[in-house]
Write a protein that holds these residues in place. Structure first.
Motif, PDB file in Angstrom:
ATOM      1  N   PHE A  91      -2.864   5.370  41.772  1.00 11.60           N
ATOM      2  CA  PHE A  91      -3.680   4.624  40.804  1.00 11.60           C
ATOM      3  C   PHE A  91      -2.830   3.730  39.909  1.00 11.60           C
ATOM      4  N   PRO A  92      -1.775   4.235  39.291  1.00  9.79           N
ATOM      5  CA  PRO A  92      -0.961   3.355  38.440  1.00  9.79           C
ATOM      6  C   PRO A  92      -0.282   2.219  39.211  1.00  9.79           C
ATOM      7  N   LYS A  93      -0.144   2.396  40.521  1.00  8.68           N
ATOM      8  CA  LYS A  93       0.475   1.359  41.351  1.00  8.68           C
ATOM      9  C   LYS A  93      -0.549   0.297  41.785  1.00  8.68           C
ATOM     10  N   GLY A  94      -1.813   0.525  41.489  1.00 10.04           N
ATOM     11  CA  GLY A  94      -2.851  -0.440  41.854  1.00 10.04           C
ATOM     12  C   GLY A  94      -3.228  -0.427  43.315  1.00 10.04           C
ATOM     13  N   LEU A  95      -3.002   0.703  44.004  1.00  8.09           N
ATOM     14  CA  LEU A  95      -3.156   0.748  45.456  1.00  8.09           C
ATOM     15  C   LEU A  95      -4.443   1.415  45.949  1.00  8.09           C
ATOM     16  N   THR A  96      -5.309   1.819  45.055  1.00  9.83           N
ATOM     17  CA  THR A  96      -6.517   2.534  45.464  1.00  9.83           C
ATOM     18  C   THR A  96      -7.732   1.603  45.490  1.00  9.83           C
ATOM     19  N   GLY A  97      -8.836   2.133  46.010  1.00  5.87           N
ATOM     20  CA  GLY A  97     -10.069   1.349  46.098  1.00  5.87           C
ATOM     21  C   GLY A  97     -10.553   0.857  44.751  1.00  5.87           C
ATOM     22  N   VAL A  98     -10.591   1.733  43.773  1.00  5.13           N
ATOM     23  CA  VAL A  98     -11.082   1.324  42.452  1.00  5.13           C
ATOM     24  C   VAL A  98     -10.176   0.266  41.843  1.00  5.13           C
ATOM     25  N   THR A 105     -12.263  -8.063  37.601  1.00  5.00           N
ATOM     26  CA  THR A 105     -12.728  -8.250  36.230  1.00  5.00           C
ATOM     27  C   THR A 105     -11.639  -7.895  35.220  1.00  5.00           C
ATOM     28  N   ASN A 106     -10.411  -7.779  35.703  1.00  2.00           N
ATOM     29  CA  ASN A 106      -9.277  -7.421  34.830  1.00  2.00           C
ATOM     30  C   ASN A 106      -9.494  -6.109  34.090  1.00  2.00           C
ATOM     31  N   ALA A 107     -10.201  -5.202  34.721  1.00  2.00           N
ATOM     32  CA  ALA A 107     -10.428  -3.889  34.108  1.00  2.00           C
ATOM     33  C   ALA A 107      -9.161  -3.042  34.210  1.00  2.00           C
ATOM     34  N   LYS A 108      -8.874  -2.351  33.158  1.00  2.15           N
ATOM     35  CA  LYS A 108      -7.699  -1.484  33.090  1.00  2.15           C
ATOM     36  C   LYS A 108      -8.023  -0.139  33.736  1.00  2.15           C
ATOM     37  N   ILE A 109      -7.095   0.406  34.510  1.00  2.03           N
ATOM     38  CA  ILE A 109      -7.260   1.730  35.105  1.00  2.03           C
ATOM     39  C   ILE A 109      -6.321   2.703  34.397  1.00  2.03           C
ATOM     40  N   ILE A 110      -6.892   3.736  33.833  1.00  2.00           N
ATOM     41  CA  ILE A 110      -6.100   4.777  33.164  1.00  2.00           C
ATOM     42  C   ILE A 110      -6.229   6.046  33.997  1.00  2.00           C
ATOM     43  N   THR A 111      -5.125   6.629  34.369  1.00  2.00           N
ATOM     44  CA  THR A 111      -5.129   7.834  35.195  1.00  2.00           C
ATOM     45  C   THR A 111      -4.685   9.036  34.357  1.00  2.00           C
ATOM     46  N   VAL A 112      -5.446  10.129  34.465  1.00  2.00           N
ATOM     47  CA  VAL A 112      -5.165  11.319  33.674  1.00  2.00           C
ATOM     48  C   VAL A 112      -5.054  12.543  34.578  1.00  2.00           C
TER      49      VAL A 112
END
Length: 353
Positions: A91-98, A105-112
């Protein structure tokens, strides 16, 4: 527990007066009344949530909560648990579907990390909030203690509140956890007071015993643990998941801070149901994204009293549906801001004669 109680106390209904004002304004726009359908309803909801006639949804964040499940020991899925860990790192690498969908839309992905079975490296770009190394096997006892269930909810509240403080206008809920359709179906079976076979689907792939075995495991876990239908935390603790609790916390935090929260598919809707059971007023702030292919998804949405916007035959999870729905929120806001009213259109025509 103090953070959970404080958050729940802060939640108020959406601004009904602003919603009435928004509806009147939309009806005055240069179009046939109701001709933009659900987009109009969404704009009214956003006005009620934000208290603004012309809401702005500029900064978007999807919080992906990751955790493992002890019930995987029962062969309810064909996927190895290692996938939870591997995807959490992706997820932090930007490699997933989401990530791919959210990027438009330049949405930020936060992984927990709420409960991944392995240790996530400190430099992985993941927020480390691990409560335990996956839930316990609910087919042999409670998935977690009541205290751990509350902790999981409070992790979601904490992370979501921090994102809102950092400027997020809208949140999306996402998850990663191999086997998590099993606890989701178990929670729904309890809340809907129905046999698990009505709400249990394939998930990302069932084990060798197929759906029949998966249903039997869920049925056994419910009979063994006897979750209290009227106590959402008890249900979460006995047959739930850490990431499900965290997503429930995200919904509660969004409502407490008067921010819209876009929920994903089946598992996110189950988390929203937990939040709804804790405080029904959260419903005003929930925006459903898509109709998941999981059989329990439609039942869960009906219990929550929401209707998904998109029918895309999706069942990925991760928050992918929430990401896909974000442009629709943008469209609703643009309708309010940029469409001329009928009166303005007449004046414009007259001035051009």
């Amino acid at each position: 527990m103090q953070l959970l109680q404080h958050t729940i106390k802060k939640i108020q209904n959406a601004d009904s007066r602003m919603m009435e004002k928004a509806r009147e304004y939309i009806d005055s726009l240069s179009k046939p009344p109701g001709s933009l359908g659900k987009l109009e309803n969404l704009a009214v909801q956003l006005a009620g949530i934000t208290g603004e006639l012309f809401p702005k949804i500029e900064s978007k964040a999807i919080i992906v909560c990751a955790a493992d499940h002890g019930v995987c020991e029962e062969d309810v899925t064909s996927n190895p648990q290692k996938v939870t860990f591997l995807q959490t790192l992706n997820f932090p690498k930007g490699l997933t579907g989401v990530c791919a969908i959210a990027s438009i839309t330049n949405a930020k992905i936060i992984t927990v990390d709420v409960g991944v079975k392995e240790d996530v490296p400190l430099d992985a770009g993941v927020i480390l909030k691990k409560i335990k190394y996956g839930t316990d096997n609910m087919a042999k006892g409670p998935a977690m203690s009541r205290e751990e269930a509350i902790q999981s909810i409070e992790v979601g509240i904490e992370v979501a509140t921090n994102e809102i403080r950092n400027g997020a206008d809208v949140l999306g809920t996402g998850e990663m956890g191999i086997g998590n359709t099993t606890p989701s179906a178990a929670i729904l079976s309890v809340l809907h007071t129905c046999h698990p076979n009505i709400v249990t689907g394939l998930g990302a792939g069932v084990g060798a015993g197929g759906i029949t075995h998966k249903v039997e495991v869920i049925q056994h876990a419910i009979a063994l643990n006897k979750p209290n239908r009227h106590d959402a935390i008890d249900i979460l603790a006995k047959v739930g998941g850490l990431e499900i609790g965290a997503m429930a916390g995200i919904v509660l935090a969004a409502a407490a801070n008067r921010k819209p929260v876009v929920i994903d598919g089946f598992i996110s809707t189950i988390a929203a149901l937990i939040a709804f059971e804790l405080e029904p007023k959260v419903k005003d702030y929930i925006i459903p994204s898509h109709a998941s292919e999981e059989p329990g998804a439609k039942i869960a949405a009906k219990l929550l009293g929401v209707e998904p916007m998109l029918h895309m035959n999706m069942r990925l999870g991760e928050g992918s549906g929430a990401a896909l729905a974000f442009p629709i929120l943008d469209a609703a806001c643009s309708m309010m801001k940029n469409m001329a009213t009928l009166e303005e259109s007449v004046v414009l025509v007259e001035s051009n004669k």
